[in-house]
Design an enzyme around this catalytic site. Structure first.
Site, mmCIF file in Angstrom:
data_model
loop_
_atom_site.group_PDB
_atom_site.id
_atom_site.type_symbol
_atom_site.label_atom_id
_atom_site.label_comp_id
_atom_site.label_asym_id
_atom_site.label_seq_id
_atom_site.Cartn_x
_atom_site.Cartn_y
_atom_site.Cartn_z
ATOM 1 N N ARG A 1 -12.058 7.115 8.622
ATOM 2 C CA ARG A 1 -11.814 5.934 8.814
ATOM 3 C C ARG A 1 -12.807 4.852 8.296
ATOM 4 O O ARG A 1 -12.293 3.868 7.629
ATOM 5 C CB ARG A 1 -11.447 5.321 10.438
ATOM 6 C CG ARG A 1 -11.149 3.877 10.467
ATOM 7 C CD ARG A 1 -9.644 3.660 9.955
ATOM 8 N NE ARG A 1 -9.231 2.430 10.519
ATOM 9 C CZ ARG A 1 -7.805 2.019 9.859
ATOM 10 N NH1 ARG A 1 -7.400 2.613 8.918
ATOM 11 N NH2 ARG A 1 -7.650 0.740 10.281
ATOM 12 N N SER A 60 0.816 -1.093 0.086
ATOM 13 C CA SER A 60 -0.176 -0.208 0.092
ATOM 14 C C SER A 60 0.817 1.224 0.022
ATOM 15 O O SER A 60 1.858 1.284 -0.872
ATOM 16 C CB SER A 60 -1.098 -0.015 1.212
ATOM 17 O OG SER A 60 -1.907 0.944 1.011
ATOM 18 N N HIS A 82 -8.201 -4.935 -0.444
ATOM 19 C CA HIS A 82 -6.865 -4.355 -0.646
ATOM 20 C C HIS A 82 -6.333 -4.939 0.755
ATOM 21 O O HIS A 82 -5.020 -5.160 0.891
ATOM 22 C CB HIS A 82 -7.083 -2.770 -0.391
ATOM 23 C CG HIS A 82 -5.535 -2.099 -0.257
ATOM 24 N ND1 HIS A 82 -4.625 -2.125 -1.333
ATOM 25 C CD2 HIS A 82 -5.525 -1.398 0.733
ATOM 26 C CE1 HIS A 82 -3.726 -1.218 -0.835
ATOM 27 N NE2 HIS A 82 -3.855 -1.118 0.429
ATOM 28 N N ASP A 83 -7.152 -4.961 1.838
ATOM 29 C CA ASP A 83 -6.397 -5.567 3.295
ATOM 30 C C ASP A 83 -5.937 -6.977 3.019
ATOM 31 O O ASP A 83 -5.184 -7.474 3.938
ATOM 32 C CB ASP A 83 -7.211 -5.525 4.428
ATOM 33 C CG ASP A 83 -7.304 -4.223 5.001
ATOM 34 O OD1 ASP A 83 -6.584 -3.220 4.537
ATOM 35 O OD2 ASP A 83 -8.237 -4.231 5.753
ATOM 36 N N ASP A 129 -9.060 -6.197 -5.019
ATOM 37 C CA ASP A 129 -8.832 -4.952 -4.711
ATOM 38 C C ASP A 129 -9.233 -3.704 -5.115
ATOM 39 O O ASP A 129 -9.299 -3.656 -6.327
ATOM 40 C CB ASP A 129 -7.189 -4.826 -4.645
ATOM 41 C CG ASP A 129 -6.509 -3.580 -3.986
ATOM 42 O OD1 ASP A 129 -7.341 -2.713 -3.574
ATOM 43 O OD2 ASP A 129 -5.338 -3.476 -3.518
#
Length: 380
Positions: A250, A186, A361-362, A333
């Site tokens: 967040r 990332s 993505h994580d 992603d």
């Protein structure tokens, strides 16, 4: 493809609980802080700012070999820290800042570092440092400006990805490391790319996970919304270090870090729990990160373009063709789609591998078995 067995500690609260390849772990790590740009020198940023002094918080695991050829430098993601691996003992933990304690005792990629694991400290000298501009011990908005004796706060100068890479290069000087393998995911993958282009003579191998060569309009739009959630919050305007808008920021970011497949698998029968999960993530974030650091680092991400000043994207990536490089995409992603990472690998003449996961993505933080398998074929 893995499934989440149980929610556990993690930078994004989604680690899959399974036994590591080796049950052995590293000794409790000791974070250190190095003054890399002292006051007699200072640090001039790419955009014309100036920091009278730069310190980086870092951790190391293992030792540098006699040939000085076993270093691996790991770059963390946007809200990560230098605490890559191991579990702090109680004395070390209590000596940390409140934000560092809120981050947790366990390292964010702990399952990959240790005896018998892919980053075995008996084989590698593993280095992880908190990025310049962050809030976990490195020079950032929370740091005291030596000129005023007060925290920089909103006066902290804007940074670029190249500034972050330059600070990390000075850390290698401090540690006596001339050449290293660089790995990042990332934001960390962006720094790894820039590091390789800025210091090709210092890079043995390059690994870029879930990161593009340029921060494009889709990714920038997510960052813009998250920043607006903070900037428009009256609490932020009044100087609150953790305004409620950070919780919304967040939540917006989490929607780009995950994927519909993962949400459906977990909350198809009770979708309101997915909403509660985002609220929980936002509340936790208020306790462990600082608004100004979020703004500084997310804006730095938006400067990311390896083609800037190098004749364009393709010309820049072609410079990596003589360097052993591996680009890793993730099939779900949403933030940095696999096609974007795959195309960067093609232009760089690099290997390309893909993580298969419902977690978006994580997945580079979650699917550690797949990451380990991919790295095993490249690192030796």
């Amino acid at each position: 493809m893995s499934e989440i067995a149980l929610e556990a500690w993690g930078d994004h609260e989604a680690l899959i609980l399974k036994p590591p390849r080796s049950p052995l772990s590293i000794p409790p790590p000791r974070p250190r802080t190095a003054v890399l740009f002292p006051r007699r020198e200072g640090f001039y940023t790419e955009l014309g700012g100036f920091l009278p002094e730069v310190r980086l918080r870092f951790e190391t695991y293992g030792g540098l070999s006699r040939k000085r050829d076993n270093a691996v430098l790991i770059f963390h993601a946007l809200t990560g820290s230098a605490h890559l691996a191991g579990v702090y003992d109680e004395a070390t933990f209590q000596s940390l800042s409140p934000l560092e304690r809120a981050f947790g005792k366990e390292g964010w990629w702990d399952s990959l570092v240790g005896p018998g694991r892919i980053l075995d400290p008996s084989l590698y000298y593993v280095i992880s440092a908190n990025h310049l501009g962050s809030c976990y011990g490195s020079t950032g908005p929370l740091s005291l400006d030596p000129r005023t004796g007060k925290p920089y706060g909103k006066d902290f100068p804007p940074l670029t990805i190249r500034d972050l890479a330059r600070a990390q290069a000075r850390l290698l000087d401090h540690l006596g490391v001339e050449k290293t393998t660089v790995i990042g995911g990332s934001l960390g993958g962006m720094v790894a790319l820039e590091f390789a282009l800025m210091y090709p003579e210092r890079v043995r191998k390059l690994v870029v996970l879930a990161a593009p060569p340029r921060h494009g309009p889709w990714a920038r739009a997510f960052n813009h919304l998250a920043r607006q959630a903070i900037l428009l919050d009256p609490e932020y305007q009044e100087g609150h270090p953790a305004p409620r808008g950070m919780a919304l920021a967040r939540g917006i970011a989490m929607m780009s870090y995950r994927a519909p497949e993962g949400f459906a698998a977990r909350w198809q029968e009770a979708p309101e729990l997915g909403e509660a999960y985002l609220d929980y993530q936002g509340e936790k974030f208020l306790k462990r990160f600082h608004a100004e650091s979020y703004l500084v680092l997310s804006r730095a991400m938006d400067t990311h373009d390896v083609g800037r000043g190098r004749g364009g994207l393709e010309a820049a990536l072609r410079r990596l063709r003589d360097l052993p490089a591996l680009f890793v995409g993730i099939d779900t992603d949403l933030l940095y789609p696999a096609w974007e990472v795959r195309e960067a690998a093609r232009l760089a003449g690099a290997r390309y591998r893909e993580i298969k996961s419902p977690h978006g993505h994580d997945a580079f933080l979650i699917e550690t078995d797949q990451v380990e398998e991919i790295l095993e074929a490249f690192l030796p």
